[in-house]
Design an enzyme around this catalytic site. Structure first.
Site, mmCIF file in Angstrom:
data_model
loop_
_atom_site.group_PDB
_atom_site.id
_atom_site.type_symbol
_atom_site.label_atom_id
_atom_site.label_comp_id
_atom_site.label_asym_id
_atom_site.label_seq_id
_atom_site.Cartn_x
_atom_site.Cartn_y
_atom_site.Cartn_z
ATOM 1 N N ASP A 106 0.845 -1.198 0.000
ATOM 2 C CA ASP A 106 0.000 0.000 0.000
ATOM 3 C C ASP A 106 0.878 1.245 0.000
ATOM 4 O O ASP A 106 2.031 1.194 0.421
ATOM 5 C CB ASP A 106 -0.890 0.030 1.256
ATOM 6 C CG ASP A 106 -1.850 -1.151 1.297
ATOM 7 O OD1 ASP A 106 -2.118 -1.735 0.231
ATOM 8 O OD2 ASP A 106 -2.320 -1.478 2.400
HETATM 9 N N1 URA Z 1 -1.178 -5.998 3.823
HETATM 10 C C1 URA Z 1 -1.700 -4.746 3.841
HETATM 11 O O1 URA Z 1 -2.747 -4.505 4.450
HETATM 12 N N2 URA Z 1 -1.030 -3.779 3.190
HETATM 13 C C2 URA Z 1 0.157 -3.978 2.561
HETATM 14 O O2 URA Z 1 0.723 -3.040 2.002
HETATM 15 C C3 URA Z 1 0.677 -5.274 2.553
HETATM 16 C C4 URA Z 1 -0.007 -6.271 3.190
#
Ligand code: URA
Length: 239
Positions: A106
């Site tokens: 993310d």
């Molecule tokens: N899980 C998440 O919620 N976000 C990420 O960036 C990676 C794994």
């Protein structure tokens, strides 16, 4: 492989750029000046030199990036807005290759991201059937209870068709833990902690398969994988 294609692959320029280098006698193959762009070389054996310096052939390249927060995990080709910066822009080398990140973190997640142009390895690392482990360091808003840990480890309902697969959680303190998961669902870690009434405040990926984030890399920094790291990744994802 044709000599001109080889020279493009290693980044010496476009087809027309490298043809000019060839015409100007700046390229040798096994010690002999080669003026034919279509001359066939063996990229793994022929000693190609440019102005007397060896030209090293790499079929693919592999970088370990410590992704900083605030930048999206995408390749340039994925971007809807070409003015947006993405993780691939942090790699200042190999601009002639079509680099992309293996999987996505993310925008507000930091940590280990593999950037490559090797589609075969990426496919096998991301294949759901391979269950490649991913470990994250998680900072939480509320304290995590032993019951929460039991639930997270057994698998929780995050609103998908099936609960999450078993995971492992190891506590650093009540609000920071390592979690290792074997899947890669959308926002998975955040949704898992939400499922036990908590909230992820900070998230950093520490490892993926056999590859562990180099602690010397500050956010935004990267380096090429070592031979051992690459061999480990390839053997862990094979089959
Ligand atoms: N899980 C998440 O919620 N976000 C990420 O960036 C990676 C794994």
């Amino acid at each position: 492989m044709r000599l001109d294609r080889f020279l493009c692959t290693v980044g010496l320029g476009s087809r027309s750029d490298v043809k000019k280098l060839i015409q100007k006698s700046r390229i040798t193959a096994d010690g002999v000046v080669c003026k034919d762009p279509s001359f066939k070389i063996d990229e793994n054996r022929t000693a190609v030199m440019f102005d007397g310096k060896p030209v090293i052939y790499k079929k693919n390249v592999y970088f370990m990036l410590n992704k900083p927060k605030g930048i999206i995990s995408a390749s340039r080709a994925d971007l809807r807005n070409p003015d947006e910066r993405c993780v691939v822009d942090l790699i200042s080398e190999e601009k002639h290759r079509s680099l992309f990140p293996v999987g996505r973190l993310d925008r507000d997640t930091e940590g280990l991201l593999l950037i490559t142009d090797d589609g075969v390895l990426a496919h096998s690392l991301l294949s759901p059937s391979k269950h490649v482990n991913k470990t994250y360091l998680v900072g939480l808003r509320r304290e995590l209870s032993p019951e929460d840990i039991t639930k997270l480890e057994a698998g929780v309902d995050i609103g998908d068709d099936t609960p999450t697969r078993p995971a492992s959680v190891s506590e650093i303190n009540k609000t920071s833990v390592y979690i290792t998961i074997h899947e890669g669902r959308f926002h998975q870690v955040k949704r898992m902690f939400e499922a036990v009434g908590n909230e992820v405040l900070t998230l950093k990926r520490i490892s993926m398969g056999s590859l562990t984030l180099d602690p010397d890399l500050k956010p935004g920094e990267y380096r090429e994988l070592t031979e051992d790291e690459l061999t480990g990744l390839k053997s862990g994802s094979a089959g």
